[in-house]
Design an enzyme around this catalytic site. Structure first.
Site: not given
Ligand code: GLA
Length: 740
Positions: A480, A550
């Site tokens: 990420d 997301d």
């Molecule tokens: C980001 C990612 C999510 C999740 C969060 C965890 O927002 O896009 O899918 O992994 O971080 O903190």
């Protein structure tokens, strides 16, 4: 496929069966462009296509010779300051303060294959016969510097890739302040610019606008490719649609600050510039030093946007993505993030994993919250080891073993480039973050960016990750990157070298990926950046799939996946079914529709499946079964967009098998229309002479020609959820012989 140099006319013709690209060495020994588009029959000269005589007010190149002004010349790699007033492809600041240069043709090489770019992602060949490359060396004797323009044409694809290398042989220092990877001058401006704009949770929405005189473009100065503007533009003719018409696509294989600019001059000529954003870049070159730009991929289609996208998909799936997972069926994921966020126990995790296993999932992914003192987003980033043994008594190794014993693969979340101030890493190395001395460092999500332009920082993170990944049974990594870069300054660089920081950061990210995939070739890497904020071809070279957004709402995903499909293959788009009401938009959609959208991606679930009713669990089981039996086709088939979510209530797309024996169609209705008209969906890419059954129904058997000319007759009973709002239908087409 050929690259021909016509000695007499001094013209290069780069062509294959589909495209032609023609370059001329001009009278002043610089390079002009004569043509880019649908393939032209080769001939000795196309000089008449130059067409750029002087106009009033033009400055001209030679005294008493009133023919050549660069202002009106279609050029290959234009500079500013000597008769051309448009934005240039490059700029070099010299010791005396001048930015005027004169790069003339020096030599060229034509060879089979395609070179690797050192430290940078790029498309590649597996056999030398797949592509031919032309390298043209330009030389400015005053500053003793070369520019090497590189063009590769693939044999069976309407694709030309470009990159540029600056080689400073030396005698005085020069500073590169602009280094576009490609410039393309087109003779008219009758185009619309297509691009993919967005934000968190609504990434890559399709935008189309008519070109006008002046400059228009997109960019990122966030330090990453960004959710705001994907590094891609296309120029299409106004009447070009998904199926017909001319379009030029430009995709930039890069994950940092980028600029895609289109300038239309007052004589309606169009200049496209693609490269690293010059406003956040400065690169001094000492004697003997070189600078390599990232690659631009140019796709030409005379058969509409679908053909352009299919060319990108095919290339990116098979000659950009690499490694073990490149064309392998991707595992069905169960991810705990939306179910628990960071608040979990081992029991909870195992119950989510076990429900997934029971219903057919293959890989459990433990998301954020397992490392250091990470129970909230103010602490822990940077400490990639377990310290909270109350939460994970047997560490990652113990948990991974338990998941493995269940018969599931285990995956883990990392955010390697980030740090919280409340972490061992920051306490030990406060100078490792990107921050400007004596200025405020702006947090984002309570976190700071590690200075990946520094090797020791990357080495340290590699050490931590290598340890976790080698000690436990880990098959998958979600990488990420949850913020943009501010106050960009690198604490180990001199004032002169600060302009290198953004680009060196990106090179640092690439180097960490490269080391990890070399060390762990069987781990499947999925990239992520607050959803899809770094969903770009650069990262795709390392991670064959990315978390698309997301936003897991089925309706929102229609737009996101539709837009993403302009460039990126289905195999690259992580797509999960999540709980309702949806976490991002609060919408309640049928579980069938959530799956029907997510099938067109690397499929999984982002929820606690234990919370579902018995009936819903049965549906999930069937969905996973469906995905598993069709995933090779879904991921590797030819993808067609049919109806756009940006234009109406109905979206439709399909994938067709290479041998045309099968196809899967997704048809989605957002809001229901009362007393609606009858609907038909015309398909594409089928074999007109083959008979196909629809969903195995003996009373719905049609020849491919009928399905393409007339279409599938859509019936109410095709829809899930009583054909109401947010309902959808999936059609599986099978060649009738294949049924038996
Ligand atoms: C980001 C990612 C999510 C999740 C969060 C965890 O927002 O896009 O899918 O992994 O971080 O903190």
């Amino acid at each position: 496929m050929a690259i021909v140099f016509h000695e007499e006319s001094k013209e290069f013709h780069i062509y294959n069966n589909e495209v032609s690209y023609i370059i001329k060495i001009l009278e002043n020994n610089q390079l002009g462009n004569l043509y880019y588009g649908k393939r032209l029959r080769d001939r000795n000269t196309f000089a008449h296509l130059l067409q750029g005589d002087l106009k009033p007010l033009s400055a001209y190149v030679f005294e008493n010779d009133y023919k050549l002004s660069l202002q009106h010349t279609k050029q290959e790699y234009p500079s500013y300051g000597t008769t051309d007033f448009r934005y240039p492809a490059f700029e070099i600041k010299q010791e005396n303060g001048s930015r005027v240069t004169n790069f003339e043709y020096h030599s060229h090489k034509i060879f089979a294959g395609k070179k690797k770019l050192d430290g940078l992602p790029a498309t590649y060949v597996e056999e030398q016969t797949e592509a031919t490359t032309l390298e043209i060396t330009l030389y400015d004797s005053l500053i003793n510097t070369e520019i090497v323009l590189s063009y590769s044409i693939y044999e069976n694809r309407p694709v030309i890739t470009r990159n540029t290398r600056f080689i400073h042989k030396g005698n005085s220092k020069v500073i590169l302040t602009r280094t576009m990877s490609a410039a393309v001058d087109l003779p008219d401006s009758d185009f619309e610019m297509v691009h993919l704009a967005g934000a968190w949770s609504r990434e890559r929405h399709v935008k189309v606008r008519k070109l006008e005189q002046g400059t228009q473009g997109i960019h990122s100065m966030t330090g990453t490719s960004s959710a705001d503007h994907n590094p891609f533009i296309a120029l299409k003719r106004p009447n070009t649609d998904e199926t017909n018409g001319e379009v030029y696509g430009f995709s930039f294989i890069y994950s940092g600050n980028h600029l895609e600019q289109v300038e239309v001059d007052t004589f309606d000529r169009t200049r496209v510039l693609i490269g690293i954003h010059p406003d956040t870049f400065e690169w001094p070159l000492e004697d003997g030093e070189e600078f390599q730009t990232p690659e631009v991929v140019m796709v030409y289609s005379s058969q509409g946007l679908n053909k352009m996208s299919q060319s990108f998909h095919n290339l990116y799936r098979s000659r950009l993505a690499r490694g073990y997972w490149r064309e392998k069926p991707r595992p069905t994921v169960i991810n705990n993030w939306e179910a628990t966020e960071m608040d979990f126990t081992v029991e909870k995790i195992l119950s989510i994993a076990s429900a997934g296993k029971e219903l057919g999932a293959e890989l459990f992914v433990l998301d954020d919250g397992w490392f250091g003192s990470r129970n909230h987003d103010k602490a822990g980033l940077g400490d990639w080891y377990v310290t909270n043994f109350n939460k994970l008594p047997e560490g990652i190794t113990g948990l991974a073993n338990k998941v493995d014993e269940m018969g599931l693969k285990f995956g883990l979340w990392f955010e390697p480039e980030m740090v919280n101030k409340d972490s061992d890493l920051y306490r030990n190395h406060p100078d490792w973050i990107i921050s400007t001395p004596n200025r405020r460092s702006s947090p984002s999500r309570n976190q700071y960016v590690l200075d990946f332009s520094r090797k020791e920082v990357v080495d340290y993170i590699y050490g931590l990750m290598e340890k976790v990944l080698s000690e436990s049974k880990i098959s998958y990594v979600k990488w990420d990157m949850n913020r943009y870069i501010t106050e960009c300054f690198s604490n180990d660089k001199t004032a002169e070298d600060q302009g290198k920081t953004f680009h060196k950061y990106v090179l640092g990210v690439y180097s960490l990926y490269e080391r990890l995939i070399a060390r762990f070739p069987y781990i499947l890497f999925e990239s992520c950046s607050s959803g899809g904020a770094r969903f770009d071809p650069g990262i795709l070279y390392y991670a064959p799939q990315g978390w698309t957004s997301d936003d897991t709402d089925a309706v929102e995903r229609l737009k996101i996946q539709y837009g993403t499909s302009f460039v990126y293959p289905v195999s690259s788009m992580g797509a999960h079914v999540s709980a309702v009401p949806n976490h991002q938009v609060g919408r309640i959609t049928p579980i069938e529709t959530r799956a029907n959208v997510a099938y067109f991606g690397a499929f999984g679930y982002e929820m606690d499946l234990n919370t579902l009713s018995v009936e819903e669990k049965e549906k999930v089981k069937d969905q996973i079964e469906f995905y598993k039996s069709h995933r090779e086709l879904l991921m590797n088939g030819t993808f067609y967009r049919h109806l756009s979510p940006f234009e109406g209530q109905v979206t439709a797309w399909s994938v067709v098998a290479e041998d045309k024996s099968k196809a899967i169609v997704g048809y989605y209705k957002v809001l229901n229309v009362p007393n609606d008209s009858w609907k038909r969906l015309k398909l594409q890419g089928l074999d007109p002479n083959k008979q196909y059954s629809l969903n195995g129904n003996p009373s719905r058997i049609h020849y491919g020609d009928e399905l393409m000319q007339v279409g599938i007759i859509i019936e109410d009973k095709d829809f899930c959820a009583n054909a109401g709002d947010f309902s959808s239908a999936i059609f599986v087409l099978k060649e009738i012989e294949a049924l038996n």
